[in-house]
Design a protein around this motif. Structure first.
Motif, PDB file in Angstrom:
ATOM      1  N   LEU A 282       0.833  -1.205   0.000  1.00 40.31           N
ATOM      2  CA  LEU A 282       0.000   0.000   0.000  1.00 40.31           C
ATOM      3  C   LEU A 282       0.866   1.253   0.000  1.00 40.31           C
ATOM      4  O   LEU A 282       1.720   1.407   0.854  1.00 40.31           O
ATOM      5  N   ASP A 283       0.635   2.132  -0.937  1.00 44.55           N
ATOM      6  CA  ASP A 283       1.416   3.368  -0.983  1.00 44.55           C
ATOM      7  C   ASP A 283       0.564   4.539  -0.510  1.00 44.55           C
ATOM      8  O   ASP A 283       0.607   5.617  -1.065  1.00 44.55           O
ATOM      9  N   LYS A 284      -0.255   4.295   0.507  1.00 48.52           N
ATOM     10  CA  LYS A 284      -1.067   5.367   1.077  1.00 48.52           C
ATOM     11  C   LYS A 284      -1.202   5.137   2.571  1.00 48.52           C
ATOM     12  O   LYS A 284      -0.894   4.060   3.071  1.00 48.52           O
ATOM     13  N   LYS A 285      -1.684   6.166   3.253  1.00 46.13           N
ATOM     14  CA  LYS A 285      -1.905   6.062   4.696  1.00 46.13           C
ATOM     15  C   LYS A 285      -3.032   5.082   4.968  1.00 46.13           C
ATOM     16  O   LYS A 285      -4.047   5.095   4.285  1.00 46.13           O
ATOM     17  N   TYR A 286      -2.830   4.250   5.965  1.00 41.81           N
ATOM     18  CA  TYR A 286      -3.868   3.290   6.308  1.00 41.81           C
ATOM     19  C   TYR A 286      -3.936   3.085   7.811  1.00 41.81           C
ATOM     20  O   TYR A 286      -3.013   3.432   8.542  1.00 41.81           O
ATOM     21  N   LYS A 287      -5.055   2.510   8.224  1.00 43.31           N
ATOM     22  CA  LYS A 287      -5.265   2.189   9.629  1.00 43.31           C
ATOM     23  C   LYS A 287      -5.656   0.721   9.704  1.00 43.31           C
ATOM     24  O   LYS A 287      -6.543   0.273   8.975  1.00 43.31           O
ATOM     25  N   LEU A 288      -4.977  -0.026  10.580  1.00 42.70           N
ATOM     26  CA  LEU A 288      -5.306  -1.435  10.763  1.00 42.70           C
ATOM     27  C   LEU A 288      -6.521  -1.561  11.677  1.00 42.70           C
ATOM     28  O   LEU A 288      -6.574  -0.931  12.734  1.00 42.70           O
TER      29      LEU A 288
ATOM     30  N   THR B 277       5.138 -17.030   0.860  1.00 42.96           N
ATOM     31  CA  THR B 277       6.362 -16.264   1.112  1.00 42.96           C
ATOM     32  C   THR B 277       6.149 -14.762   1.210  1.00 42.96           C
ATOM     33  O   THR B 277       6.987 -14.057   1.751  1.00 42.96           O
ATOM     34  N   HIS B 278       5.062 -14.263   0.647  1.00 45.15           N
ATOM     35  CA  HIS B 278       4.834 -12.817   0.641  1.00 45.15           C
ATOM     36  C   HIS B 278       3.346 -12.528   0.464  1.00 45.15           C
ATOM     37  O   HIS B 278       2.574 -13.434   0.147  1.00 45.15           O
ATOM     38  N   LEU B 279       2.981 -11.277   0.677  1.00 40.60           N
ATOM     39  CA  LEU B 279       1.590 -10.875   0.492  1.00 40.60           C
ATOM     40  C   LEU B 279       1.410 -10.265  -0.886  1.00 40.60           C
ATOM     41  O   LEU B 279       2.343  -9.713  -1.464  1.00 40.60           O
ATOM     42  N   ASP B 280       0.195 -10.387  -1.380  1.00 39.49           N
ATOM     43  CA  ASP B 280      -0.163  -9.779  -2.655  1.00 39.49           C
ATOM     44  C   ASP B 280      -1.560  -9.191  -2.499  1.00 39.49           C
ATOM     45  O   ASP B 280      -2.243  -9.469  -1.520  1.00 39.49           O
ATOM     46  N   ILE B 281      -1.969  -8.392  -3.461  1.00 40.56           N
ATOM     47  CA  ILE B 281      -3.294  -7.780  -3.391  1.00 40.56           C
ATOM     48  C   ILE B 281      -4.078  -8.134  -4.640  1.00 40.56           C
ATOM     49  O   ILE B 281      -3.531  -8.166  -5.743  1.00 40.56           O
ATOM     50  N   ASP B 282      -5.345  -8.438  -4.435  1.00 41.02           N
ATOM     51  CA  ASP B 282      -6.264  -8.728  -5.524  1.00 41.02           C
ATOM     52  C   ASP B 282      -7.312  -7.622  -5.538  1.00 41.02           C
ATOM     53  O   ASP B 282      -8.043  -7.465  -4.562  1.00 41.02           O
ATOM     54  N   GLY B 283      -7.348  -6.835  -6.596  1.00 43.97           N
ATOM     55  CA  GLY B 283      -8.298  -5.743  -6.681  1.00 43.97           C
ATOM     56  C   GLY B 283      -7.581  -4.397  -6.713  1.00 43.97           C
ATOM     57  O   GLY B 283      -6.402  -4.303  -6.417  1.00 43.97           O
ATOM     58  N   MET B 284      -8.319  -3.385  -7.079  1.00 42.50           N
ATOM     59  CA  MET B 284      -7.759  -2.038  -7.228  1.00 42.50           C
ATOM     60  C   MET B 284      -8.128  -1.171  -6.035  1.00 42.50           C
ATOM     61  O   MET B 284      -9.240  -1.243  -5.522  1.00 42.50           O
ATOM     62  N   ILE B 285      -7.176  -0.341  -5.629  1.00 39.95           N
ATOM     63  CA  ILE B 285      -7.416   0.632  -4.584  1.00 39.95           C
ATOM     64  C   ILE B 285      -7.495   1.997  -5.243  1.00 39.95           C
ATOM     65  O   ILE B 285      -6.613   2.362  -6.023  1.00 39.95           O
ATOM     66  N   GLU B 286      -8.571   2.720  -4.950  1.00 43.36           N
ATOM     67  CA  GLU B 286      -8.753   4.053  -5.541  1.00 43.36           C
ATOM     68  C   GLU B 286      -7.668   5.002  -5.096  1.00 43.36           C
ATOM     69  O   GLU B 286      -7.294   5.056  -3.964  1.00 43.36           O
TER      70      GLU B 286
END
Length: 130
Positions: free
Chosen positions: A31-37, A121-130
């Motif tokens: 993620l190249d944006k600010k996020y909150k868990l 071994t690593h995480l990936d993302i499925d789908g688009m983030i606006e």
């Protein structure tokens, strides 16, 4: 700009112990944006139950996951974990961290991006983030 919520599922929080993957640095990488868990209380309950009643490997992974959730904001939930995650995904633009294939499919139907463990071994993302 509002922070992106990253909702963490029970099995996702167990990845650091079960597969040795640092989910937090991987989320930072993806993620190249600010996020909150975010962790729904239903997920905390599931982890506590696994820590009590699971197999020895589940108990260990759940114990570590319960320590890791200190990095996240816990939110109240009235539903079982998967239902709560789906409800939140409908209400708020978010990303969900899960390895549950049924939940992933239901989230895809809502066009909610999913972060998941890839090749153990690593995480990936499925789908688009606006």
């Amino acid at each position: 700009m509002e922070e992106l919520w990253v909702i963490l599922d029970t099995n996702f929080l167990m990845v650091p112990e079960t597969h040795g993957v640092d989910i937090f640095s991987e989320i930072d990488r993806i993620l190249d944006k600010k996020y909150k868990l975010i962790v729904p209380e239903a997920v905390v309950k599931e982890l506590k139950k696994l820590k009590e009643d699971g197999s020895s490997s589940e108990r260990k992974a759940a114990g570590i996951a319960l320590k890791l959730i200190d990095r996240a904001e816990k939110i109240k939930s009235q539903n079982p974990a998967d239902e709560e995650i789906l409800k939140l995904a409908k209400e708020k633009e978010c990303v969900v961290g899960t390895n549950d294939s049924t939940l992933k499919k239901r989230l895809r139907d809502l066009q909610t991006p999913v972060i998941y463990l890839r090749q153990r071994t690593h995480l990936d993302i499925d789908g688009m983030i606006e």
